[in-house]
Write an enzyme that holds these catalytic residues in place. Sequence first.
Site, mmCIF file in Angstrom:
data_model
loop_
_atom_site.group_PDB
_atom_site.id
_atom_site.type_symbol
_atom_site.label_atom_id
_atom_site.label_comp_id
_atom_site.label_asym_id
_atom_site.label_seq_id
_atom_site.Cartn_x
_atom_site.Cartn_y
_atom_site.Cartn_z
ATOM 1 N N GLY A 77 -5.613 -11.916 3.841
ATOM 2 C CA GLY A 77 -4.878 -13.580 3.512
ATOM 3 C C GLY A 77 -5.845 -14.705 4.621
ATOM 4 O O GLY A 77 -5.881 -15.694 4.016
ATOM 5 N N THR A 78 -6.166 -14.085 5.608
ATOM 6 C CA THR A 78 -6.994 -15.171 6.533
ATOM 7 C C THR A 78 -7.983 -15.747 5.689
ATOM 8 O O THR A 78 -8.377 -16.998 5.753
ATOM 9 C CB THR A 78 -7.113 -14.571 7.751
ATOM 10 O OG1 THR A 78 -6.232 -13.897 8.560
ATOM 11 C CG2 THR A 78 -8.012 -15.252 8.651
ATOM 12 N N ASN A 157 6.271 -16.729 7.777
ATOM 13 C CA ASN A 157 6.352 -15.363 8.531
ATOM 14 C C ASN A 157 7.230 -14.878 9.638
ATOM 15 O O ASN A 157 7.543 -14.111 9.878
ATOM 16 C CB ASN A 157 4.828 -14.937 8.785
ATOM 17 C CG ASN A 157 4.237 -16.023 9.699
ATOM 18 O OD1 ASN A 157 4.124 -17.186 9.401
ATOM 19 N ND2 ASN A 157 3.948 -15.721 10.896
ATOM 20 N N GLN A 185 3.445 -13.974 2.553
ATOM 21 C CA GLN A 185 4.551 -13.213 2.828
ATOM 22 C C GLN A 185 5.581 -13.482 1.771
ATOM 23 O O GLN A 185 6.462 -12.572 1.359
ATOM 24 C CB GLN A 185 5.482 -13.877 3.982
ATOM 25 C CG GLN A 185 4.695 -13.700 5.459
ATOM 26 C CD GLN A 185 4.879 -12.264 6.073
ATOM 27 O OE1 GLN A 185 5.579 -11.434 5.475
ATOM 28 N NE2 GLN A 185 3.886 -12.069 6.811
ATOM 29 N N SER A 203 -2.248 -11.061 0.190
ATOM 30 C CA SER A 203 -2.916 -10.111 1.073
ATOM 31 C C SER A 203 -2.040 -8.817 0.692
ATOM 32 O O SER A 203 -0.884 -8.554 0.566
ATOM 33 C CB SER A 203 -2.441 -10.340 2.637
ATOM 34 O OG SER A 203 -3.063 -9.367 3.380
ATOM 35 N N ALA A 204 -2.981 -7.906 0.497
ATOM 36 C CA ALA A 204 -2.574 -6.520 0.035
ATOM 37 C C ALA A 204 -1.713 -5.789 1.079
ATOM 38 O O ALA A 204 -0.793 -5.071 0.675
ATOM 39 C CB ALA A 204 -3.713 -5.464 -0.094
ATOM 40 N N HIS A 205 -1.962 -5.900 2.364
ATOM 41 C CA HIS A 205 -1.169 -5.156 3.273
ATOM 42 C C HIS A 205 0.558 -5.506 3.463
ATOM 43 O O HIS A 205 0.998 -4.858 4.074
ATOM 44 C CB HIS A 205 -1.729 -4.881 4.488
ATOM 45 C CG HIS A 205 -1.933 -5.850 5.539
ATOM 46 N ND1 HIS A 205 -1.056 -6.089 6.689
ATOM 47 C CD2 HIS A 205 -2.662 -7.199 5.641
ATOM 48 C CE1 HIS A 205 -1.243 -7.333 7.333
ATOM 49 N NE2 HIS A 205 -2.422 -7.860 6.665
ATOM 50 N N THR A 241 -20.578 -7.122 -0.703
ATOM 51 C CA THR A 241 -20.254 -6.394 -1.696
ATOM 52 C C THR A 241 -18.750 -6.137 -1.661
ATOM 53 O O THR A 241 -17.984 -5.978 -0.485
ATOM 54 C CB THR A 241 -20.908 -5.063 -1.407
ATOM 55 O OG1 THR A 241 -22.089 -5.183 -1.404
ATOM 56 C CG2 THR A 241 -20.440 -3.711 -2.298
ATOM 57 N N CYS A 328 2.096 -12.784 17.725
ATOM 58 C CA CYS A 328 1.708 -11.668 18.824
ATOM 59 C C CYS A 328 -0.068 -11.416 18.468
ATOM 60 O O CYS A 328 -0.079 -11.217 17.170
ATOM 61 C CB CYS A 328 2.281 -10.468 18.338
ATOM 62 S SG CYS A 328 2.986 -9.646 20.060
HETATM 63 N N1 PLP Z 1 -0.684 -15.966 6.354
HETATM 64 C C1 PLP Z 1 0.657 -15.501 6.868
HETATM 65 C C2 PLP Z 1 1.820 -16.272 6.165
HETATM 66 C C3 PLP Z 1 0.490 -14.253 7.218
HETATM 67 O O1 PLP Z 1 1.803 -13.838 7.515
HETATM 68 C C4 PLP Z 1 -0.554 -13.508 7.492
HETATM 69 C C5 PLP Z 1 -0.379 -12.208 8.130
HETATM 70 O O2 PLP Z 1 0.304 -11.978 9.089
HETATM 71 C C6 PLP Z 1 -1.784 -14.028 7.415
HETATM 72 C C7 PLP Z 1 -1.585 -15.082 6.599
HETATM 73 C C8 PLP Z 1 -2.851 -13.361 7.503
HETATM 74 O O3 PLP Z 1 -3.295 -12.106 6.466
HETATM 75 P P1 PLP Z 1 -4.146 -11.213 6.790
HETATM 76 O O4 PLP Z 1 -3.766 -10.230 7.793
HETATM 77 O O5 PLP Z 1 -4.257 -10.430 5.456
HETATM 78 O O6 PLP Z 1 -5.448 -11.713 7.384
#
Ligand code: PLP
Length: 394
Positions: A77-78, A157, A185, A203-205, A241, A328
């Site tokens: 996501g970042t 989040n 989220q 984001s996958a996780h 890649t 955190c």
């Molecule tokens: N954006 C939000 C709202 C999130 O809660 C998070 C992760 O906690 C991220 C972005 C970042 O995602 P990633 O951990 O996949 O980089």
Amino acid sequence: MGGAEAQSERVYLDWNATAPLWPAARDAAVAALAAGGNPSSVHAEGRSARATVEKARRALAEIFGVPADGVTFTSGGTEANMTALSPGVRRPGTEPAERLIVSAVEHAAVRAGGRFSPADITIVGVSADGLIDCDALAHALGEDERPALVSVMAANNETGAVQPLRDVLALCEEHRATLHTDAVQAFGRIAHGDLCAHLISISAHKIGGPLGAGALIRRAGVVVPPLITGGGQERGVRGGTENVAAIAGFAAALGAPAADPSAWQHTRSARDNFEADLFNVVPDARIFSQDAPRLPNTSLISVGSIPAEISLIGLDMEGIAVSSGAACSSGSVASSHVLAAMGVMDDVAGAALRVSVGPEGADVAFERFLRAISKVIVPMKERSISRTGPTYGL
Ligand code: PLP
């Protein structure tokens, strides 16, 4: 299983940090790792890896109703946010963005502003419930002639508050701005159709996929200058890649309950019951964004002024994994810019605990959490009230 044994099981209430890996996602990732191959290679091994990536791309494109080349895989996501937040971004019929407008409660990955210089970033405030002030957004859009990119998260989040994206989109359309939403989220927890923006980060996780994969979704014709250039992968939008194993796991996680917005109904009522019961245990508890539309799985609470880092340790020793409301990183608790933007005093914000659950087993998880609050937090709170000075009994 006996009561004592069940009691000793850990309870994971930190799905907003990361969701447990969905077994089918792990299997798909392991299979792709074992298969090997570089998706840019022309031989059979490469073509097989390419097929894995393209199948995942098609699955996401279908969910969002975009052409396949509107899906760019990233490291998470970042990176999706960083890629989206760039001068030069534009949707069809608009001029390249020269400035950025974000809400005050965005994740750090958006608040940092991506590739915009600080002078070109406007921050728009939120209500006490954490919802964007649409009048202030309209003002920010109208006060400067330069084309804007607006970034407003789909759901927060920390609080779980779901932003009025449709209203935000309407304002962007009116002012010929491009809208990005950080849906990290919200994806899988609210209807896909509610993620209405020109650019969407996921984001996958957070849905049970592996750590280290994400995607930036672009509606047809939306242009984004690449953040990482190199070998021209991902149709030139993201060099490097592809992380085939993580992408395979991401695609498999799309079949998990955590990725299915219709799977959370019971979670919402379990969360609401928990919040009602909380007041029986802690009458002066506070629940943030309680009156706002919220994700079904999130509750951000304050049960006194015990610093969150102390509560977290006590709860962890009871087998409960929750988070502080504050961001955190590297094990340290920083003050929450989200609660500050909502006008919450520092001592209350510093005590906030975020509980976030999955689509299954929420009743039991909340029940265990409530019992742990009675056992661990309430006595600490009573001790701290009976003492003079800022001593919290640990
Ligand atoms: N954006 C939000 C709202 C999130 O809660 C998070 C992760 O906690 C991220 C972005 C970042 O995602 P990633 O951990 O996949 O980089």
